[in-house]
Design a protein around this motif. Structure first.
Motif, short mmCIF file in Angstrom:
data_model
loop_
_atom_site.label_atom_id
_atom_site.label_comp_id
_atom_site.label_asym_id
_atom_site.label_seq_id
_atom_site.Cartn_x
_atom_site.Cartn_y
_atom_site.Cartn_z
N HIS C 14 50.54 41.13 46.32
CA HIS C 14 49.64 39.98 46.42
C HIS C 14 50.36 38.74 45.87
CE1 HIS C 14 45.44 38.11 45.43
NE2 HIS C 14 45.90 37.70 46.58
N ILE C 15 50.62 37.79 46.76
CA ILE C 15 51.20 36.51 46.32
C ILE C 15 50.03 35.55 46.13
CG2 ILE C 15 52.81 34.64 46.85
CD1 ILE C 15 54.27 36.45 48.76
N CYS C 16 49.80 35.11 44.90
CA CYS C 16 48.61 34.28 44.66
C CYS C 16 48.84 33.33 43.50
CB CYS C 16 47.42 35.17 44.34
SG CYS C 16 47.64 36.10 42.84
N THR C 17 48.07 32.26 43.50
CA THR C 17 48.22 31.24 42.47
C THR C 17 47.48 31.63 41.19
OG1 THR C 17 48.32 29.63 44.23
CG2 THR C 17 48.05 28.78 42.01
N VAL C 18 46.23 32.04 41.36
CA VAL C 18 45.42 32.31 40.16
C VAL C 18 45.57 33.78 39.77
CG1 VAL C 18 43.20 31.92 39.08
CG2 VAL C 18 43.86 30.57 41.06
N VAL C 19 46.68 34.06 39.10
CA VAL C 19 47.02 35.43 38.72
C VAL C 19 45.88 36.13 37.96
CG1 VAL C 19 48.65 36.83 37.41
CG2 VAL C 19 49.47 34.94 38.82
N PRO C 20 45.20 35.45 37.04
CA PRO C 20 44.15 36.16 36.29
C PRO C 20 43.09 36.78 37.20
CG PRO C 20 44.55 34.01 35.28
CD PRO C 20 45.35 34.06 36.55
N ILE C 21 42.77 36.10 38.30
CA ILE C 21 41.76 36.66 39.20
C ILE C 21 42.29 37.92 39.87
CG2 ILE C 21 40.45 36.24 41.33
CD1 ILE C 21 40.09 33.38 40.51
N SER C 22 43.53 37.85 40.31
CA SER C 22 44.14 39.01 40.96
C SER C 22 44.21 40.18 39.97
CB SER C 22 45.54 38.63 41.45
OG SER C 22 46.10 39.67 42.18
N ARG C 23 44.52 39.85 38.72
CA ARG C 23 44.56 40.90 37.69
C ARG C 23 43.19 41.52 37.52
NH1 ARG C 23 49.14 40.13 33.64
NH2 ARG C 23 48.25 42.01 32.75
N THR C 24 42.17 40.66 37.47
CA THR C 24 40.82 41.15 37.23
C THR C 24 40.36 42.07 38.34
OG1 THR C 24 40.28 39.14 36.02
CG2 THR C 24 38.43 40.43 36.83
N VAL C 25 40.57 41.63 39.59
CA VAL C 25 40.04 42.45 40.68
C VAL C 25 40.91 43.67 40.97
CG1 VAL C 25 38.77 40.56 41.76
CG2 VAL C 25 41.08 41.04 42.50
N GLY C 26 42.17 43.66 40.49
CA GLY C 26 42.90 44.91 40.49
C GLY C 26 44.00 45.07 41.52
N ALA C 27 44.66 43.98 41.90
CA ALA C 27 45.88 44.14 42.70
C ALA C 27 46.93 44.80 41.81
CB ALA C 27 46.37 42.80 43.19
#
Lengths: 346, 429, 75
Positions: C14-27
């Motif tokens: 997952h290439i994304c700007t808002v890393v905390p969101i990606s962390r939270t949802v579980g990529a």
């Protein structure tokens, strides 16, 4: 109003555990706890039939048993269905839950059951149906039956259903709007003062716990695989042929890129409503890096790029829907032999 | 101590007339002069029309860019909307008159895709505070070929000019009611009551580029490091919306002028809390900017000696991450927090509501599920542009016509305001 | 989304700007991007520099896919 009541072999007065294999059968009028329900429901509703099925038979033949029970309910022209209560009996809880869910989904009429919160039927069905909270034992019969009757009548008449506390059902995990007596700002200050004083307070949104997926083993040889691109940044062919929404997307798009060496302002654009679109519209590769992946494909770093990409809009799109999109996309990709995926998000 | 008095002039009727004045709770407006004042000398505006929309009428205003409350500064330094309409002198002291019950609404040709609608009657009216105000609606078209940034600015300034023009009508009118706001220095002096908890308001402003910007004294807050302001400054228009995030949780200029958290903290200041001040922060587009602002902001809150903080935001998705950073940062310092947020739990309410979460965020006030769908009947009159409805957030394609339109609350201006302006909330059922 | 594709059996980055969101949802494999309106670009740079920057991010993502991880990892 006509009611059909579902009971297991014990409450349906067929027998104890030795009769748990009983196949679905119908008795006219109320049976066992049905007599109490009839008293509580009053004159406006009548229990016309009671369907009885053994617990073991039901859980060992869930699909078939559900079909047979549904057919019986249809025969009696029920306006709503009551099941149980099942208290803390696990198999009975599953049966009550499965029947209520099928009645609501397929017959489109209301159904209510009752269970002890730890009954496994609660976890399986609480999101789909109304389950009134009861005690663990038959000591809770009268209270549970009263709440079930009241809720069922409300549902049958199409009256608005109140909160779980007001109606006595187990929260279904569904967020539902209501108008509070005070503004959000006022509630916030009051909540903060309680929190500071160490007094009990109730958050209006308990934080969810997200599940995790164990990471898959890595890709062994990048140069031998087909890679696919997905974006939640709303990049679509110019003109938005699928008319994807700018927010709260109800769909995702699958778009051919076989003929493209990169994306341009002429060929693609973003429909995402959650960010400044100027830069993505100027050069859509800034969101979906097709130009670079074509270079890498040509250089043999990856074997091939999948000839389609998938796009949706992350903005305001519910997690549940995103999960559904992902499942469908993954199925597609697996059948086409894609072995790795890059997802880009804004 | 700084004091601002707000004098309320109730407006119960609006009508067009030969000149603009207020008499007996009636706002009479000279239509052509209003249009001329709103246009100013902005060469980017091609045409402008003015309309009146009253509560209860079968009128839909769409797309809505901003809502502004007419106010005029009658005593004290500076003027309304400093840095954009007035000079940059600090505001928030003296006396300001408010035309209460009316609003300027800017509408017309859409800049982007996320403006929303206001229905003046029907089921949608229950959800927007601006269905209950007497609205002077400006429908503005700009010249072809100007950039979207220019377009947004032209509309924003025209609305502010119109509100300023109408506000002037209240300059010499005696207010019917007064509120007095006293801004005290945050630090306790000897002999002061030390028992009450000290609260700070963390006021996150959206600053993400075109259609997602907010202005403080005329400056885009994208480049702001969190700073302190007096709660009274917003009442004089120090914060102006340049935002077209999804309409339900857009903080319009009207919301900023009437910030309900600031009102509530002032109301209870000295009663059961001490209002120590407001820390304005931003909400930017890179992770580094987000972290910088949150960490700097936490430090500012701590330096005010806060026991607790209320956190508000605007929009959803990535701003949830900023809010969580503030929340965890403050809680780790022992400063207790409550956050106000709206939810995107899906049409059926079964999905997770926020994009980001934190176990520290144990006290959240919900402003409602913006995905909930309602059906809006057609209105007799549409001010603005009906074609944009379909493009707007939350409206499924193909559902627009002369019949009912199914919208998510997202499309209704102010439905799930995250400053806590409204009564809407969500609970688990 | 990344989590669900991975759950279905395809390794995903997952290439994304808002890393905390990606962390939270579980990529599981996360590569931080540049900014929300331009995750894989930077309009302030020349076209050539911008493409190099984009290539570096994509290469990092490919490396992430080739890396064995035990738990959620931000590359």
């Amino acid at each position: 109003m006509r009611i059909v009541h579902y009971l297991n072999q014990f409450f349906g007065q067929v027998g104890a555990e030795d009769k748990a294999g009983t196949e679905p059968l119908v008795k006219d009028g109320p049976v066992g706890p049905g007599v109490l329900f009839q008293e509580l429901l009053g004159p406006e509703a009548r229990i016309v039939a009671t369907i009885v099925c053994g617990d073991n038979y039901f859980v060992e033949h869930i699909d078939e048993a559900t079909e047979r029970v549904l057919a019986m309910i249809t025969d009696y022209g029920a306006d709503f269905v009551l099941a149980g209560p099942a208290f803390n009996a696990g198999r009975y809880g599953i049966a009550c839950g499965a029947i209520c869910a099928a009645v609501m989904n397929r017959l489109g009429i209301p159904a209510v059951t009752g269970m002890f919160p730890e009954n496994p039927g609660v976890e399986s069905f609480r999101k789909a149906i109304y389950i009134v909270e009861t005690k663990g034992t038959t000591a809770g019969m009268r209270d549970g039956a009263a709440k079930m009757s009241r809720l069922a009548l409300k549902l049958a008449k199409g009256e608005p259903i109140g909160s779980p506390e007001e109606e006595g059902y187990i929260p279904r995990g569904l967020r539902s709007n209501y108008f509070a007596p005070e503004t959000g700002a006022s509630r916030a200050v009051t909540m903060l003062l309680k929190k500071l004083k160490g007094e009990p307070f109730v958050t209006e949104y308990p934080m969810p716990v997200f599940d995790r997926v164990t990471p898959l083993p890595p890709v062994k040889k990048m140069s031998e695989i087909t890679l696919a691109l997905i974006t939640t940044g709303g990049i679509v062919p110019r003109g938005n042929p699928d008319r994807m929404e700018s927010s709260s997307a109800t769909r995702y798009g699958k778009y051919a890129i076989g003929a493209f060496q990169g994306l341009t302002a002429k060929s693609h654009e973003t429909v995402h409503g959650g960010y400044d679109p100027t830069y993505a519209n100027e050069d859509p590769n800034r969101v979906l890096p097709l130009d670079v992946l074509r270079d890498l494909e040509r250089e043999g770093v990856i074997n091939a790029l999948y000839p389609y990409y998938y796009a949706t809009v992350g903005n305001g799109t519910s997690v549940a829907r995103a999960v559904q999109f992902a499942r469908e996309i993954a199925k597609d990709l697996i059948s086409d032999g894609v072995q790795a995926v890059i997802i880009t998000s804004t | 101590m700084t004091v601002l008095e707000l004098g309320y002039i109730p407006i119960e009727e609006i009508e067009w007339g030969p000149k603009t004045f207020v008499q007996d709770a009636v706002l009479c407006v000279h239509r052509e002069e209003l249009i001329e004042k709103a246009r100013g000398d902005d060469p980017r505006i091609a045409s402008a029309t003015a309309h009146i929309a009253k509560p209860g009428e079968s009128v839909r205003i769409v797309p809505v860019k901003d809502v502004i409350e007419p106010r005029v500064k009658v005593e004290g330094k500076g003027g309304i909307f400093p840095g954009l309409i007035s000079g940059v002198e600090s505001v928030g002291s003296g006396r300001t008159h408010v035309l209460r019950g009316c609003a300027v609404v800017t509408a017309g040709q859409v800049v982007g895709v996320q403006e929303g609608l206001i229905d003046m009657s029907g089921p949608g009216a229950r959800y927007s505070p601006f269905s209950k105000t007497l609205n002077v609606v400006l429908a503005i078209d700009v010249k072809h070929g100007i950039s979207q940034h220019e377009h947004e600015e032209a509309l924003r300034l025209a609305g502010l000019r119109a509100a300023t023009y109408l506000g002037e009508a209240g300059r010499r009118v005696e207010p019917v009611a007064m509120d007095r706001f006293e801004v005290r220095p945050p630090f306790r002096r000897k002999g002061e009551n030390n028992d009450l908890p000290g609260l700070v308001y963390v006021y996150m402003l959206l600053s993400q580029g075109l259609l997602h910007d907010t202005y403080l004294y005329g400056q885009n807050v994208a480049s702001l490091l969190p700073t302190i302001m007096m709660g009274t400054e917003v009442m004089d228009g120090a914060i102006v919306s340049g935002n077209c995030v999804s309409a339900c949780d857009k903080n319009t200029t009207y919301h900023h002028q009437n910030n309900p958290v600031i009102q509530e903290l002032f109301r209870r200041d000295g009663v059961d809390l001490r209002f120590l001040g407001t820390v304005v922060g931003n909400c930017n587009v890179t992770l580094r900017d987000k972290m910088r602002s949150a960490q700097y902001g936490v430090k500012v809150v701590e330096s005010l000696g806060a026991d607790g903080a209320i956190i508000t935001k605007e929009g959803f998705g990535n701003p949830d991450a900023d809010a969580m950073m503030y929340c965890t940062g403050l809680e780790e310092k022992g400063i207790r927090t409550v956050m106000i947020a709206d939810e995107f739990a899906g049409v059926d309410g079964a999905s997770q509501s926020l994009a980001d979460t934190s176990p520290r965020a144990d006290a959240v006030v919900s402003a409602g599920n913006a995905n909930e769908r309602i059906s809006l009947p057609p209105m007799d009159k549409v001010i603005g542009d009906v074609r944009v409805i379909e493009k707007m957030a939350g409206i499924p394609c193909g559902s627009v016509a002369k019949q009912d339109v199914a919208v998510e609350l997202q499309a209704i201006l102010g439905a799930t305001n995250e400053l806590g302006f409204g009564l809407l909330s969500a609970r688990e059922e | 989304m990344a989590k669900e594709i991975e759950r279905a059996g395809i390794p995903t980055v997952h290439i994304c700007t808002v890393v905390p969101i990606s962390r939270t949802v579980g990529a599981n494999r996360i590569v931080p991007a540049i900014a929300i309106p331009y995750p894989l670009g930077n309009p302030a740079k020349s076209n050539k520099e911008e493409k190099l920057l984009r290539r570096a991010l994509v290469e990092k993502a490919l490396r992430a896919l080739e890396t064995k991880i035990e738990e959620q990892t931000v590359f």
